[in-house]
Design a protein around this motif. Sequence first.
Motif, mmCIF file in Angstrom:
data_model
loop_
_atom_site.group_PDB
_atom_site.id
_atom_site.type_symbol
_atom_site.label_atom_id
_atom_site.label_comp_id
_atom_site.label_asym_id
_atom_site.label_seq_id
_atom_site.Cartn_x
_atom_site.Cartn_y
_atom_site.Cartn_z
ATOM 1 N N ASP A 288 6.634 9.462 -8.178
ATOM 2 C CA ASP A 288 7.275 10.632 -8.938
ATOM 3 C C ASP A 288 8.431 10.115 -9.447
ATOM 4 O OD1 ASP A 288 5.357 12.395 -7.751
ATOM 5 O OD2 ASP A 288 6.656 12.993 -6.176
ATOM 6 N N ARG A 289 9.205 9.015 -9.348
ATOM 7 C CA ARG A 289 10.564 8.590 -9.923
ATOM 8 C C ARG A 289 10.162 8.175 -11.277
ATOM 9 N NH1 ARG A 289 12.345 4.023 -6.221
ATOM 10 N NH2 ARG A 289 10.167 3.566 -6.567
ATOM 11 N N VAL A 290 9.019 7.543 -11.613
ATOM 12 C CA VAL A 290 8.711 7.152 -12.860
ATOM 13 C C VAL A 290 8.729 8.220 -13.714
ATOM 14 C CG1 VAL A 290 6.602 6.007 -14.283
ATOM 15 C CG2 VAL A 290 7.217 5.547 -11.993
ATOM 16 N N ILE A 291 8.220 9.474 -13.681
ATOM 17 C CA ILE A 291 8.514 10.460 -14.624
ATOM 18 C C ILE A 291 9.679 11.032 -14.515
ATOM 19 C CG2 ILE A 291 7.521 12.955 -15.196
ATOM 20 C CD1 ILE A 291 5.005 12.237 -13.679
ATOM 21 N N THR A 292 10.603 11.286 -13.363
ATOM 22 C CA THR A 292 11.986 12.109 -13.607
ATOM 23 C C THR A 292 13.005 11.164 -13.816
ATOM 24 O OG1 THR A 292 12.016 11.457 -11.025
ATOM 25 C CG2 THR A 292 11.193 13.624 -11.408
ATOM 26 N N SER A 293 12.762 9.673 -13.553
ATOM 27 C CA SER A 293 14.142 8.674 -13.810
ATOM 28 C C SER A 293 13.870 7.838 -15.063
ATOM 29 C CB SER A 293 14.330 8.174 -12.460
ATOM 30 O OG SER A 293 14.414 9.066 -11.491
ATOM 31 N N LEU A 294 12.822 7.536 -15.396
ATOM 32 C CA LEU A 294 12.701 6.748 -16.463
ATOM 33 C C LEU A 294 12.312 7.141 -18.058
ATOM 34 C CD1 LEU A 294 10.247 4.045 -14.708
ATOM 35 C CD2 LEU A 294 12.726 4.150 -14.725
ATOM 36 N N PRO A 295 12.765 6.667 -19.172
ATOM 37 C CA PRO A 295 12.581 6.961 -20.320
ATOM 38 C C PRO A 295 11.150 7.716 -20.755
ATOM 39 C CG PRO A 295 13.789 4.920 -20.414
ATOM 40 C CD PRO A 295 13.223 5.004 -18.947
ATOM 41 N N ALA A 296 11.049 8.666 -21.311
ATOM 42 C CA ALA A 296 9.624 9.153 -21.465
ATOM 43 C C ALA A 296 8.735 8.435 -21.824
ATOM 44 C CB ALA A 296 9.963 10.462 -22.354
ATOM 45 N N HIS A 297 8.686 7.315 -22.694
ATOM 46 C CA HIS A 297 7.877 6.811 -23.264
ATOM 47 C C HIS A 297 7.076 5.778 -22.323
ATOM 48 C CE1 HIS A 297 11.090 3.495 -23.624
ATOM 49 N NE2 HIS A 297 9.862 2.756 -23.526
ATOM 50 N N LEU A 298 7.800 5.387 -21.034
ATOM 51 C CA LEU A 298 7.242 4.436 -20.239
ATOM 52 C C LEU A 298 6.223 5.165 -19.392
ATOM 53 C CD1 LEU A 298 10.339 2.416 -18.804
ATOM 54 C CD2 LEU A 298 8.571 1.734 -20.404
ATOM 55 N N PRO A 299 6.351 6.379 -18.767
ATOM 56 C CA PRO A 299 5.227 7.202 -17.874
ATOM 57 C C PRO A 299 4.126 7.508 -18.991
ATOM 58 C CG PRO A 299 7.221 8.443 -18.188
ATOM 59 C CD PRO A 299 7.681 7.195 -18.531
ATOM 60 N N THR A 300 4.453 7.802 -20.319
ATOM 61 C CA THR A 300 3.249 8.186 -21.214
ATOM 62 C C THR A 300 2.424 6.837 -21.365
ATOM 63 O OG1 THR A 300 4.690 9.878 -22.435
ATOM 64 C CG2 THR A 300 2.890 8.762 -23.601
ATOM 65 N N MET A 301 2.995 5.577 -21.680
ATOM 66 C CA MET A 301 2.325 4.477 -21.958
ATOM 67 C C MET A 301 1.504 4.283 -20.469
ATOM 68 S SD MET A 301 2.432 2.019 -24.364
ATOM 69 C CE MET A 301 2.154 0.302 -24.579
ATOM 70 N N LEU A 302 2.279 4.220 -19.338
ATOM 71 C CA LEU A 302 1.673 3.970 -18.177
ATOM 72 C C LEU A 302 0.389 4.778 -17.822
ATOM 73 C CD1 LEU A 302 1.889 2.589 -15.236
ATOM 74 C CD2 LEU A 302 3.384 4.559 -14.678
ATOM 75 N N LYS A 303 0.507 6.063 -18.063
ATOM 76 C CA LYS A 303 -0.663 6.856 -18.034
ATOM 77 C C LYS A 303 -1.876 6.574 -18.740
ATOM 78 C CE LYS A 303 0.203 11.070 -16.679
ATOM 79 N NZ LYS A 303 -0.363 10.990 -15.250
ATOM 80 N N LYS A 304 -1.479 6.233 -20.203
ATOM 81 C CA LYS A 304 -2.579 5.881 -21.149
ATOM 82 C C LYS A 304 -3.256 4.837 -20.521
ATOM 83 C CE LYS A 304 -1.972 7.937 -25.563
ATOM 84 N NZ LYS A 304 -2.107 7.490 -27.026
ATOM 85 N N MET A 305 -2.400 3.744 -20.305
ATOM 86 C CA MET A 305 -3.006 2.417 -19.595
ATOM 87 C C MET A 305 -4.050 2.526 -18.351
ATOM 88 S SD MET A 305 -2.393 -0.415 -21.195
ATOM 89 C CE MET A 305 -1.072 -0.945 -22.422
ATOM 90 N N LEU A 306 -3.527 3.669 -17.419
ATOM 91 C CA LEU A 306 -4.279 4.071 -16.174
ATOM 92 C C LEU A 306 -5.471 4.692 -16.712
ATOM 93 C CD1 LEU A 306 -4.466 3.937 -13.170
ATOM 94 C CD2 LEU A 306 -3.082 6.301 -13.273
ATOM 95 N N LEU A 307 -5.535 5.691 -17.320
ATOM 96 C CA LEU A 307 -6.657 6.515 -17.764
ATOM 97 C C LEU A 307 -7.545 5.745 -18.938
ATOM 98 C CD1 LEU A 307 -5.009 10.000 -17.840
ATOM 99 C CD2 LEU A 307 -6.291 9.089 -15.956
ATOM 100 N N GLU A 308 -7.095 4.596 -19.340
ATOM 101 C CA GLU A 308 -7.878 3.966 -20.351
ATOM 102 C C GLU A 308 -7.921 4.621 -21.693
ATOM 103 O OE1 GLU A 308 -10.998 1.031 -18.901
ATOM 104 O OE2 GLU A 308 -10.837 2.193 -16.938
ATOM 105 N N TYR A 309 -6.777 5.237 -22.136
ATOM 106 C CA TYR A 309 -6.797 5.951 -23.468
ATOM 107 C C TYR A 309 -6.490 4.710 -24.402
ATOM 108 C CZ TYR A 309 -6.848 10.371 -20.976
ATOM 109 O OH TYR A 309 -7.384 11.413 -20.271
ATOM 110 N N ILE A 310 -7.121 4.860 -25.629
ATOM 111 C CA ILE A 310 -6.362 3.887 -26.684
ATOM 112 C C ILE A 310 -5.242 4.059 -26.907
ATOM 113 C CG2 ILE A 310 -7.009 3.061 -28.946
ATOM 114 C CD1 ILE A 310 -9.902 3.923 -28.778
#
Length: 462
Positions: A288-310
């Motif tokens: 949960d700390r990834v979303i609450t404590s890190l800049p917004a672009h990092l969890p967004t990029m992380l989720k795209k990589m995980l879900l295999e979005y382009i």
Amino acid sequence: MEVDSDIDDKLSEIASFPNQRDRTTSYLDLLKSLLSSKPSPTPLIAYGRHFILSSSMATVVGRRVLGAFVAALCAGSGMDKVESLTSSDVEEGAGDEEHWERLGKAAFEGEKGAEIRKEVVDGVLSDGARGGWCDEQVTALRHLQSYLLQLEEDWVGAARVLMQIPLEGGSRLISDEEKLRVYMKIVRLCLESGESGLAQNYFSRASLLIHTTKDKETQLAYKLSQARIFDYSARFNEAAQRYHELSFDGAIDEDDRMHMLKAAVTTSILAPAGPQRSRTLASLNRDDRVITSLPAHLPTMLKKMLLEYIVRAEEVKEFEAGLEEHQRATVEGGGTVLERAVREHNVGACGKVYDNVSFDALGTILDLDSDAAEATARRMIEQGRLRAWIDQPLHLLYFESRSTHDTDAEAQGTAGGLGVEREEKDVEPVSWTERWDDRIRATSMQVEAIASTIQSRGLIAV
């Protein structure tokens, strides 16, 4: 008392005294006079080198007097006491250690005190300084010299000074704990300066001794250094795992833990696409700390990589702005580490959208020409990181069905259920074309083996 003009004569005169007690007292009186007056680097350098360069100095005299000299130089510098310089070197016959520390603080305080102290230390340890009977005192001076260089942010210089400390085969017995501390200091300084090769060398030495310590701080330094070495070596999957583990350690400051969590996300995104990275991305996504404590672009990029979005070019540019210098290195085939990671990710992401794709279309998605797009896909297939096959005459990339592949448990590791084991080959450090040819050759041999097995079992008529 004029000490600047005739310091060498005075030292020679004292050295000729037949009685050791008289020599010790006279040396200490001279040191006191040098420290009590406004200190000048030249006589203090001559004083220190008189002992360090001597091969005939009586050990009982030299260690006591040089111990007092080192204690005075270290006093007020801000450096923690060095364990290799025992208090007995100062106290026995040389007077109270606190007395020399007071004299040292008074001598080197003021506007140019730090500059004079550094000049004295550098002068005493200049070419020709040797240990022998005074290894402990020389070691303490090298620790001080390294510390003073760190204050100037000369990380490489500070590391190289510590490398000169004789930890093996010297005249004194050095504990594994002390060796480990010195090695870890060298590793930290080398990493600070970007000298990852030197850091790896001394980290390997530290690895042989880490089991000997129970000191929490040393163990944490070891784990962090390991993560950073993985990072510098582009072993991003291992680096992400180590960073993530450290981000949970309560002994580390909260801000530092968040910095390590950010490093874990960054290195996981830079890691080569494949099952191992997918597991790391999933683990970080559950934090949960990834979303609450890190800049917004990092969890967004992380989720795209995980879900295999382009991943789009503008998202890559925002992420790239936060990378360190070594993470921008170019890789084989051209492009940076990030560009390679995103391209390989986008190849895998295409498999969730298309059953097959032409290399021209894939090149458009990856911002590459068709040949480079084919080379990228081929490399991923070779390394087992992409389930697909290539139709070269038609210039098409076909993606395999994951559900069929994953549920066919009996066929895993065999060819056609006939018991011919699939051989996993290490990737050789040769060109991609040679590797591809080698794989085709191995596949042909397997086909022949299968045909022979079928024939031997009488499954077809000859």
